[in-house]
Design an enzyme around this catalytic site. Structure first.
Site, PDB file in Angstrom:
ATOM      1  CG  ASP A  10      12.834  -0.432   4.684  1.00  0.00           C
ATOM      2  OD1 ASP A  10      11.621  -0.276   4.935  1.00  0.00           O
ATOM      3  OD2 ASP A  10      13.339  -1.550   4.483  1.00  0.00           O
ATOM      4  CG  ASN A  24      -5.677  -2.665  -0.092  1.00  0.00           C
ATOM      5  OD1 ASN A  24      -6.606  -3.284   0.443  1.00  0.00           O
ATOM      6  ND2 ASN A  24      -4.527  -3.237  -0.401  1.00  0.00           N
ATOM      7  CB  VAL A  33       5.197   1.249   2.119  1.00  0.00           C
ATOM      8  CG1 VAL A  33       3.790   1.787   2.240  1.00  0.00           C
ATOM      9  CG2 VAL A  33       5.939   1.379   3.440  1.00  0.00           C
ATOM     10  CG  ASP A  34      -0.253  -2.938   2.623  1.00  0.00           C
ATOM     11  OD1 ASP A  34      -0.061  -3.355   3.780  1.00  0.00           O
ATOM     12  OD2 ASP A  34      -1.356  -3.020   2.039  1.00  0.00           O
ATOM     13  N   GLY A 123       2.876   6.118  -4.554  1.00  0.00           N
ATOM     14  CA  GLY A 123       3.408   4.983  -5.308  1.00  0.00           C
ATOM     15  C   GLY A 123       2.347   4.448  -6.255  1.00  0.00           C
ATOM     16  CE1 TYR A 125      -4.269   2.162  -4.337  1.00  0.00           C
ATOM     17  CE2 TYR A 125      -4.626   3.441  -2.345  1.00  0.00           C
ATOM     18  CZ  TYR A 125      -4.820   2.285  -3.074  1.00  0.00           C
ATOM     19  OH  TYR A 125      -5.555   1.257  -2.535  1.00  0.00           O
TER      20      TYR A 125
HETATM   21  N1  AR6 Z   1       9.637   2.386   3.379  1.00  0.00           N
HETATM   22  C1  AR6 Z   1       9.187   3.634   3.125  1.00  0.00           C
HETATM   23  N2  AR6 Z   1       8.529   3.972   2.005  1.00  0.00           N
HETATM   24  C2  AR6 Z   1       8.320   3.005   1.092  1.00  0.00           C
HETATM   25  C3  AR6 Z   1       8.754   1.673   1.268  1.00  0.00           C
HETATM   26  C4  AR6 Z   1       9.437   1.384   2.474  1.00  0.00           C
HETATM   27  N3  AR6 Z   1       9.892   0.153   2.747  1.00  0.00           N
HETATM   28  N4  AR6 Z   1       8.385   0.949   0.166  1.00  0.00           N
HETATM   29  C5  AR6 Z   1       7.765   1.813  -0.674  1.00  0.00           C
HETATM   30  N5  AR6 Z   1       7.722   3.045  -0.116  1.00  0.00           N
HETATM   31  P1  AR6 Z   1       2.887   2.611  -2.162  1.00  0.00           P
HETATM   32  P2  AR6 Z   1       0.246   3.928  -2.245  1.00  0.00           P
HETATM   33  C6  AR6 Z   1       7.158   4.305  -0.639  1.00  0.00           C
HETATM   34  O1  AR6 Z   1       2.769   2.147  -3.566  1.00  0.00           O
HETATM   35  O2  AR6 Z   1       0.676   4.731  -3.407  1.00  0.00           O
HETATM   36  C7  AR6 Z   1      -0.309  -1.225  -1.865  1.00  0.00           C
HETATM   37  O3  AR6 Z   1      -0.496  -2.320  -2.724  1.00  0.00           O
HETATM   38  C8  AR6 Z   1       6.983   4.420  -2.142  1.00  0.00           C
HETATM   39  O4  AR6 Z   1       8.214   4.812  -2.739  1.00  0.00           O
HETATM   40  O5  AR6 Z   1       3.449   1.692  -1.158  1.00  0.00           O
HETATM   41  O6  AR6 Z   1      -0.441   4.618  -1.101  1.00  0.00           O
HETATM   42  C9  AR6 Z   1      -1.457  -1.056  -0.895  1.00  0.00           C
HETATM   43  O7  AR6 Z   1      -1.975  -2.297  -0.461  1.00  0.00           O
HETATM   44  C10 AR6 Z   1       5.948   5.511  -2.239  1.00  0.00           C
HETATM   45  O8  AR6 Z   1       6.569   6.788  -2.225  1.00  0.00           O
HETATM   46  O9  AR6 Z   1       1.444   3.099  -1.560  1.00  0.00           O
HETATM   47  C11 AR6 Z   1      -2.449  -0.297  -1.720  1.00  0.00           C
HETATM   48  O10 AR6 Z   1      -3.197  -1.151  -2.554  1.00  0.00           O
HETATM   49  C12 AR6 Z   1       5.153   5.385  -0.943  1.00  0.00           C
HETATM   50  O11 AR6 Z   1       5.846   4.443  -0.135  1.00  0.00           O
HETATM   51  C13 AR6 Z   1      -1.583   0.608  -2.566  1.00  0.00           C
HETATM   52  O12 AR6 Z   1      -0.317  -0.046  -2.646  1.00  0.00           O
HETATM   53  C14 AR6 Z   1       3.748   4.894  -1.149  1.00  0.00           C
HETATM   54  O13 AR6 Z   1       3.737   3.941  -2.196  1.00  0.00           O
HETATM   55  C15 AR6 Z   1      -1.373   1.951  -1.900  1.00  0.00           C
HETATM   56  O14 AR6 Z   1      -0.687   2.784  -2.803  1.00  0.00           O
END
Ligand code: AR6
Length: 177
Positions: A10, A24, A33-34, A123, A125
Protein backbone atom coordinates in the site's frame (compact mmCIF):
# COMPACT_ATOMS: atom_id res chain seq x y z
CA UNK A 1 24.20 0.64 -7.73
CA UNK A 2 20.62 -0.40 -8.24
CA UNK A 3 18.26 2.46 -7.54
CA UNK A 4 14.96 0.78 -8.41
CA UNK A 5 12.89 -1.68 -6.40
CA UNK A 6 9.54 -3.40 -6.79
CA UNK A 7 7.36 -4.30 -3.82
CA UNK A 8 3.80 -5.39 -3.20
CA UNK A 9 1.90 -3.17 -0.81
CA UNK A 10 0.00 0.00 0.00
CA UNK A 11 1.69 3.19 -1.18
CA UNK A 12 0.15 5.26 1.64
CA UNK A 13 2.43 3.42 4.11
CA UNK A 14 5.64 4.32 2.25
CA UNK A 15 8.18 6.67 3.81
CA UNK A 16 9.77 8.60 0.95
CA UNK A 17 10.43 12.16 -0.14
CA UNK A 18 7.43 11.75 -2.44
CA UNK A 19 4.78 9.24 -3.37
CA UNK A 20 3.03 9.59 -6.71
CA UNK A 21 -0.74 9.71 -6.95
CA UNK A 22 -2.73 8.45 -9.97
CA UNK A 23 -5.05 11.45 -9.97
CA UNK A 24 -7.54 12.91 -12.45
CA UNK A 25 -7.33 16.30 -14.11
CA UNK A 26 -9.66 17.96 -11.59
CA UNK A 27 -7.15 17.20 -8.76
CA UNK A 28 -10.17 17.00 -6.47
CA UNK A 29 -9.72 13.38 -5.41
CA UNK A 30 -11.43 10.18 -6.51
CA UNK A 31 -11.37 6.43 -5.95
CA UNK A 32 -8.54 3.91 -6.10
CA UNK A 33 -5.12 5.01 -4.95
CA UNK A 34 -6.21 8.68 -5.16
CA UNK A 35 -8.94 8.10 -2.57
CA UNK A 36 -6.56 6.13 -0.34
CA UNK A 37 -3.92 8.89 -0.46
CA UNK A 38 -6.36 11.70 0.41
CA UNK A 39 -7.91 9.62 3.21
CA UNK A 40 -4.55 8.76 4.76
CA UNK A 41 -2.94 12.17 4.22
CA UNK A 42 -5.86 14.29 5.37
CA UNK A 43 -7.24 17.65 4.19
CA UNK A 44 -3.91 19.46 3.75
CA UNK A 45 -3.40 17.65 0.43
CA UNK A 46 -6.73 18.84 -0.99
CA UNK A 47 -6.01 22.37 0.25
CA UNK A 48 -2.79 22.41 -1.79
CA UNK A 49 -4.64 20.93 -4.77
CA UNK A 50 -7.23 23.72 -4.61
CA UNK A 51 -4.44 26.31 -4.72
CA UNK A 52 -2.95 24.64 -7.79
CA UNK A 53 -6.37 24.55 -9.49
CA UNK A 54 -6.89 28.25 -8.71
CA UNK A 55 -3.49 29.01 -10.22
CA UNK A 56 -3.42 26.77 -13.29
CA UNK A 57 -6.84 25.13 -13.59
CA UNK A 58 -6.10 21.46 -12.88
CA UNK A 59 -3.57 19.10 -14.41
CA UNK A 60 -3.47 17.77 -17.97
CA UNK A 61 -3.01 14.11 -18.84
CA UNK A 62 0.69 13.23 -18.66
CA UNK A 63 1.55 16.24 -16.50
CA UNK A 64 2.38 16.33 -12.77
CA UNK A 65 2.00 18.72 -9.82
CA UNK A 66 3.33 18.58 -6.24
CA UNK A 67 1.64 19.06 -2.85
CA UNK A 68 2.38 18.34 0.77
CA UNK A 69 2.06 14.77 2.01
CA UNK A 70 -0.04 15.98 4.93
CA UNK A 71 -0.19 13.24 7.56
CA UNK A 72 1.35 10.62 5.27
CA UNK A 73 4.77 9.18 6.11
CA UNK A 74 5.83 10.62 2.72
CA UNK A 75 6.76 14.32 2.76
CA UNK A 76 5.15 15.15 -0.58
CA UNK A 77 2.60 13.84 -3.03
CA UNK A 78 3.19 14.20 -6.75
CA UNK A 79 -0.14 14.06 -8.53
CA UNK A 80 0.00 12.89 -12.12
CA UNK A 81 -2.88 12.21 -14.48
CA UNK A 82 -2.63 8.98 -16.43
CA UNK A 83 -4.39 8.39 -19.75
CA UNK A 84 -7.73 6.58 -19.87
CA UNK A 85 -7.16 3.47 -22.01
CA UNK A 86 -9.35 3.58 -25.12
CA UNK A 87 -7.82 1.36 -27.79
CA UNK A 88 -4.11 2.17 -27.73
CA UNK A 89 -4.47 4.44 -30.75
CA UNK A 90 -5.01 7.63 -28.79
CA UNK A 91 -1.43 8.22 -27.71
CA UNK A 92 -1.98 6.31 -24.47
CA UNK A 93 1.56 4.79 -24.28
CA UNK A 94 3.33 8.15 -24.79
CA UNK A 95 1.02 9.85 -22.30
CA UNK A 96 1.71 7.17 -19.68
CA UNK A 97 5.48 7.55 -20.23
CA UNK A 98 5.04 11.31 -19.74
CA UNK A 99 3.47 10.66 -16.32
CA UNK A 100 6.54 8.79 -15.10
CA UNK A 101 9.02 11.19 -16.70
CA UNK A 102 7.32 14.38 -15.54
CA UNK A 103 6.89 13.00 -12.00
CA UNK A 104 10.62 12.24 -11.84
CA UNK A 105 11.51 15.64 -13.32
CA UNK A 106 9.35 17.36 -10.72
CA UNK A 107 11.01 15.31 -7.97
CA UNK A 108 14.48 16.29 -9.15
CA UNK A 109 13.45 19.95 -9.51
CA UNK A 110 12.33 19.89 -5.85
CA UNK A 111 15.52 18.17 -4.65
CA UNK A 112 13.65 15.00 -3.73
CA UNK A 113 15.73 11.86 -3.98
CA UNK A 114 13.37 9.03 -2.98
CA UNK A 115 10.13 8.48 -4.90
CA UNK A 116 7.47 5.76 -4.91
CA UNK A 117 5.01 5.07 -7.76
CA UNK A 118 1.80 3.06 -8.01
CA UNK A 119 0.91 1.35 -11.33
CA UNK A 120 -0.59 4.47 -12.91
CA UNK A 121 -3.71 4.07 -15.13
CA UNK A 122 -4.03 0.31 -14.49
CA UNK A 123 -7.14 0.53 -12.29
CA UNK A 124 -10.17 2.66 -13.09
CA UNK A 125 -8.45 3.91 -16.30
CA UNK A 126 -8.05 0.30 -17.62
CA UNK A 127 -4.57 0.57 -19.17
CA UNK A 128 -3.36 -3.03 -19.90
CA UNK A 129 -1.08 -4.01 -17.02
CA UNK A 130 1.58 -5.74 -19.11
CA UNK A 131 2.15 -2.74 -21.40
CA UNK A 132 1.86 -0.27 -18.50
CA UNK A 133 4.58 -2.08 -16.52
CA UNK A 134 6.91 -2.11 -19.53
CA UNK A 135 6.43 1.62 -20.10
CA UNK A 136 6.97 2.36 -16.39
CA UNK A 137 10.27 0.46 -16.16
CA UNK A 138 11.55 1.63 -19.54
CA UNK A 139 10.85 5.27 -18.69
CA UNK A 140 12.24 5.13 -15.15
CA UNK A 141 15.42 3.32 -16.24
CA UNK A 142 16.04 5.85 -19.03
CA UNK A 143 15.49 8.77 -16.67
CA UNK A 144 17.86 7.43 -13.99
CA UNK A 145 20.59 7.00 -16.61
CA UNK A 146 20.76 10.74 -17.08
CA UNK A 147 19.71 12.05 -13.65
CA UNK A 148 21.80 11.03 -10.64
CA UNK A 149 20.04 13.07 -7.94
CA UNK A 150 17.26 10.49 -7.58
CA UNK A 151 18.64 7.67 -5.46
CA UNK A 152 15.59 5.43 -4.89
CA UNK A 153 12.56 4.69 -7.01
CA UNK A 154 10.11 2.16 -5.55
CA UNK A 155 7.29 0.67 -7.58
CA UNK A 156 4.52 -0.21 -5.17
CA UNK A 157 2.17 -2.80 -6.67
CA UNK A 158 -1.20 -3.26 -5.02
CA UNK A 159 -2.29 -6.39 -6.85
CA UNK A 160 -0.61 -9.63 -7.85
CA UNK A 161 -0.94 -9.09 -11.62
CA UNK A 162 0.79 -5.71 -11.51
CA UNK A 163 3.47 -7.17 -9.24
CA UNK A 164 4.06 -10.00 -11.72
CA UNK A 165 4.45 -7.75 -14.79
CA UNK A 166 6.40 -5.06 -12.95
CA UNK A 167 8.88 -7.64 -11.63
CA UNK A 168 9.21 -9.11 -15.13
CA UNK A 169 10.13 -5.75 -16.71
CA UNK A 170 12.28 -4.82 -13.75
CA UNK A 171 14.51 -7.77 -14.67
CA UNK A 172 14.48 -6.72 -18.32
CA UNK A 173 15.25 -3.03 -17.91
CA UNK A 174 17.02 -2.75 -14.55
CA UNK A 175 18.69 -6.11 -14.10
CA UNK A 176 19.04 -8.54 -11.19
CA UNK A 177 20.93 -6.36 -8.70
N1 AR6 B 1 -1.39 1.65 -2.97
C1 AR6 B 1 -0.84 1.32 -4.16
N2 AR6 B 1 -1.55 1.07 -5.27
C2 AR6 B 1 -2.89 1.14 -5.17
C3 AR6 B 1 -3.56 1.48 -3.97
C4 AR6 B 1 -2.75 1.74 -2.85
N3 AR6 B 1 -3.27 2.06 -1.66
N4 AR6 B 1 -4.91 1.46 -4.21
C5 AR6 B 1 -5.07 1.11 -5.51
N5 AR6 B 1 -3.86 0.93 -6.09
P1 AR6 B 1 -6.44 3.58 -9.83
P2 AR6 B 1 -6.08 4.93 -12.43
C6 AR6 B 1 -3.51 0.54 -7.47
O1 AR6 B 1 -7.80 3.12 -10.20
O2 AR6 B 1 -6.34 3.66 -13.14
C7 AR6 B 1 -9.25 7.70 -9.39
O3 AR6 B 1 -10.63 7.84 -9.17
C8 AR6 B 1 -4.58 -0.18 -8.28
O4 AR6 B 1 -4.57 -1.57 -7.96
O5 AR6 B 1 -6.21 4.09 -8.47
O6 AR6 B 1 -4.89 5.76 -12.85
C9 AR6 B 1 -8.61 8.99 -9.85
O7 AR6 B 1 -9.18 10.12 -9.22
C10 AR6 B 1 -4.11 0.07 -9.69
O8 AR6 B 1 -3.16 -0.91 -10.08
O9 AR6 B 1 -5.92 4.76 -10.84
C11 AR6 B 1 -8.89 8.96 -11.32
O10 AR6 B 1 -10.18 9.43 -11.61
C12 AR6 B 1 -3.36 1.40 -9.59
O11 AR6 B 1 -3.27 1.71 -8.21
C13 AR6 B 1 -8.78 7.50 -11.67
O12 AR6 B 1 -9.06 6.80 -10.46
C14 AR6 B 1 -4.06 2.53 -10.29
O13 AR6 B 1 -5.46 2.38 -10.13
C15 AR6 B 1 -7.38 7.13 -12.10
O14 AR6 B 1 -7.39 5.80 -12.55
Amino acid sequence: MNRVSVIKGDITAIRADAIVNAANSSLMGGGGVDGAIHRAGGPAILEDCRKIVARQGGCKTGEAVITTGGRLPAAHVIHTVGPVWQDGLHNEPALLANCYRHSLELSAANNLSTVAFPNISTGIYHFPKDLAARIALETIAAFLEKESSITDVTLVCFDEENFHYTTHYYHQYVGPE
